[in-house]
Design a protein around this motif. Structure first.
Motif, short mmCIF file in Angstrom:
data_model
loop_
_atom_site.label_atom_id
_atom_site.label_comp_id
_atom_site.label_asym_id
_atom_site.label_seq_id
_atom_site.Cartn_x
_atom_site.Cartn_y
_atom_site.Cartn_z
N ILE A 154 45.27 44.54 42.22
CA ILE A 154 44.12 44.38 41.74
C ILE A 154 43.98 44.46 40.34
O ILE A 154 43.12 43.64 39.96
N LEU A 155 44.73 45.17 39.52
CA LEU A 155 44.70 44.85 38.42
C LEU A 155 45.07 43.67 37.73
O LEU A 155 44.35 43.23 36.92
N LEU A 156 46.17 43.06 38.36
CA LEU A 156 46.45 41.62 37.91
C LEU A 156 45.39 40.63 38.26
O LEU A 156 45.36 39.76 37.36
N ASP A 157 44.76 40.83 39.29
CA ASP A 157 43.61 39.98 39.99
C ASP A 157 42.53 39.82 38.96
O ASP A 157 41.85 39.11 38.55
N LYS A 158 42.39 41.20 38.54
CA LYS A 158 41.20 41.51 37.32
C LYS A 158 41.33 41.00 36.19
O LYS A 158 40.66 40.23 35.44
N TYR A 159 42.71 41.11 35.68
CA TYR A 159 43.06 40.83 34.06
C TYR A 159 43.94 39.64 33.68
O TYR A 159 43.59 38.90 32.71
N GLU A 160 44.67 39.11 34.69
CA GLU A 160 45.66 37.90 34.76
C GLU A 160 45.52 36.68 35.31
O GLU A 160 46.02 35.51 34.71
N ILE A 161 44.67 36.80 36.55
CA ILE A 161 44.82 35.61 37.22
C ILE A 161 43.31 34.80 36.94
O ILE A 161 42.47 35.34 36.69
N LYS A 162 43.53 33.53 36.32
CA LYS A 162 42.40 32.73 36.10
C LYS A 162 41.77 32.19 37.71
O LYS A 162 42.51 31.48 38.31
N HIS A 163 40.57 32.55 37.63
CA HIS A 163 39.89 31.98 38.90
C HIS A 163 39.08 30.75 38.68
O HIS A 163 38.45 30.47 37.60
N PHE A 164 39.15 29.70 39.69
CA PHE A 164 38.59 28.68 39.74
C PHE A 164 36.94 28.69 40.27
O PHE A 164 36.40 27.56 40.14
N LEU A 192 53.61 37.26 36.70
CA LEU A 192 52.62 37.66 35.86
C LEU A 192 52.56 38.63 34.89
O LEU A 192 52.09 38.65 33.86
N ILE A 193 53.31 39.65 35.46
CA ILE A 193 53.46 41.15 34.66
C ILE A 193 54.52 40.74 33.48
O ILE A 193 54.27 40.93 32.32
N LYS A 194 55.49 40.01 33.68
CA LYS A 194 56.43 39.64 32.74
C LYS A 194 55.86 38.68 31.59
O LYS A 194 56.28 38.59 30.60
N ASN A 195 54.69 38.07 31.93
CA ASN A 195 54.00 37.19 30.74
C ASN A 195 52.58 37.95 30.20
O ASN A 195 51.86 37.09 29.63
N ILE A 196 52.33 39.26 30.68
CA ILE A 196 51.16 39.64 30.01
C ILE A 196 51.19 39.80 28.58
O ILE A 196 52.02 40.18 27.97
N GLN A 197 50.13 39.37 28.03
CA GLN A 197 49.71 39.50 26.67
C GLN A 197 48.93 40.62 26.47
O GLN A 197 47.73 40.77 26.83
N SER A 198 49.67 41.78 25.97
CA SER A 198 49.03 43.10 25.64
C SER A 198 47.29 42.98 24.97
O SER A 198 47.59 42.51 24.09
N ASN A 199 46.73 43.64 25.74
CA ASN A 199 45.17 43.74 25.02
C ASN A 199 44.65 45.14 25.37
O ASN A 199 44.46 45.71 26.52
N LYS A 200 44.59 46.17 24.34
CA LYS A 200 44.11 47.44 24.38
C LYS A 200 42.79 47.55 25.19
O LYS A 200 42.43 48.71 25.79
N ASP A 201 42.22 46.53 25.31
CA ASP A 201 40.62 46.73 25.97
C ASP A 201 40.95 46.44 27.46
O ASP A 201 39.78 46.51 28.07
N LYS A 202 41.95 45.80 27.66
CA LYS A 202 42.14 45.37 29.22
C LYS A 202 43.11 46.24 29.93
O LYS A 202 43.20 46.86 30.53
N ILE A 203 44.32 45.59 29.46
CA ILE A 203 45.83 46.14 29.96
C ILE A 203 46.81 45.87 28.94
O ILE A 203 47.08 44.92 28.21
N GLU A 204 47.60 46.92 28.92
CA GLU A 204 48.59 47.24 27.62
C GLU A 204 49.86 47.51 28.19
O GLU A 204 49.86 48.54 28.88
N VAL A 205 51.07 46.99 28.01
CA VAL A 205 52.31 47.27 28.63
C VAL A 205 53.17 47.09 27.34
O VAL A 205 53.08 46.31 26.21
N SER A 206 54.34 47.90 27.48
CA SER A 206 55.41 47.96 26.46
C SER A 206 56.38 46.75 26.68
O SER A 206 56.47 46.17 27.77
#
Length: 307
Positions: free
Chosen positions: A165-175, A212-226
């Motif tokens: 759900i998190l990845l669908d909201k923040y990382e997937i580009k929807h057409f 998707l997780i391994k390519n996340i660009q951290s954004n403190k307003d969305k999702i931030e990973v180490s």
């Protein structure tokens, strides 16, 4: 589909649903029909959405439209009273009685009429952890997400699939435009990272989501990973790729499709590791043979196509 359902202004079944709406509204006006259960209440809500979107039959005169709108306004008071009567004692049964294509509408009305004020946090938590309520249906409501924020956070931290759900909201580009998903404000960036880590460590994480997780660009307003989490996802993805695509090995997968006259629900999907079982109610399909419903089955039951 026995009940009327509004999907979108350009849905192919609009004309047929408007014809059925005309008959139903006249029956309410004549007193030969009344709201007897939650599905009747939600049906009026769906009929109202056609009028809210200015969708009418070409044969209707302005006077016809005005009269139908008055009938809807009058019945909608009964809809409100019915929905507001939902509380701890009857929530589970009322939700279970709701047909599957009205489930999201159920929560929209719970939100609209502030019925959540009648429903304790303990009941919502119980229904979530017993898998009797789908998380994403509640997360489509901003007010419900805020009201049950602590309980939703607790459930999301315990349920590994929440990561999708998190990845669908923040990382997937929807057409195409998707319904907004809200997250509880109690869910911190640290919590989100824990959810992702739980997913990475789960038995069979989806390779596409790992990528998707391994390519996340951290954004403190969305999702931030180490960087450590990114590396862990990268290694898990490589491990799966090597296992899946190695020439000398294969991966056994099992898919079962069952059509049963005794199925309790119209459709039930069970995913256990790499085994998927889809059970469909053949009785429901055979009892609903109008063309619009048969078409919508390929969207909402079989998920072959979107709207």
């Amino acid at each position: 589909m026995e009940k009327i359902k509004f999907f979108s202004p350009d849905d192919l079944s609009c004309g047929m649903n408007l014809q059925k709406s005309e008959v139903i509204l006249n029956e309410y006006y004549q007193g030969t029909r009344k709201i007897e259960n939650i599905n009747d209440a939600i049906e009026i809500y769906n009929i109202k959405k056609f009028f809210d979107n200015k969708l009418y039959l070409t044969k209707w005169t302005p006077t016809d439209i005005e009269n139908f709108e008055k009938i809807i306004a009058n019945i909608f008071g009964t809809v409100a009273r019915y929905v507001r009567s939902v509380d701890d004692k009857n929530l589970e049964n009322t939700y279970q009685e709701t047909v599957f294509y009205y489930k999201s509408d159920f929560w929209r009305l719970i939100d609209k009429f502030k019925t959540y004020q009648n429903i304790s946090v303990d009941i919502i938590e119980k229904l979530l952890f017993s898998s009797k309520v789908r998380l994403n249906e509640i997360l489509k409501s901003k007010n419900l997400t805020e009201y049950y924020g602590i309980e939703l956070k607790k459930y999301m931290l315990s349920e590994k699939s929440t990561a999708e759900i998190l990845l669908d909201k923040y990382e997937i580009k929807h057409f195409r435009e998707k319904e907004e998903i809200y997250l509880p404000k109690e869910l911190s960036n640290h919590d989100k990272e824990i959810i992702l880590l739980n997913y990475i460590d789960s038995d069979v994480p989806n390779l596409n989501y790992l990528r998707l997780i391994k390519n996340i660009q951290s954004n403190k307003d969305k999702i931030e990973v180490s960087p450590r989490t990114l590396l862990k996802a990268k290694r898990k993805a490589e491990e799966q790729e090597e296992r899946f695509f190695e020439k000398s090995s294969g991966m056994e997968m099992e898919t079962t499709v069952i059509f049963s006259k005794h199925a309790e629900k119209e459709v039930f999907l069970d995913n256990e590791g790499v085994k998927t079982t889809a059970t469909y109610s053949s009785k429901w399909i055979e009892d609903n043979l109008d063309q619009a419903t048969l078409l919508n089955n390929f969207i909402y039951m079989f998920e072959f196509v979107d709207r």
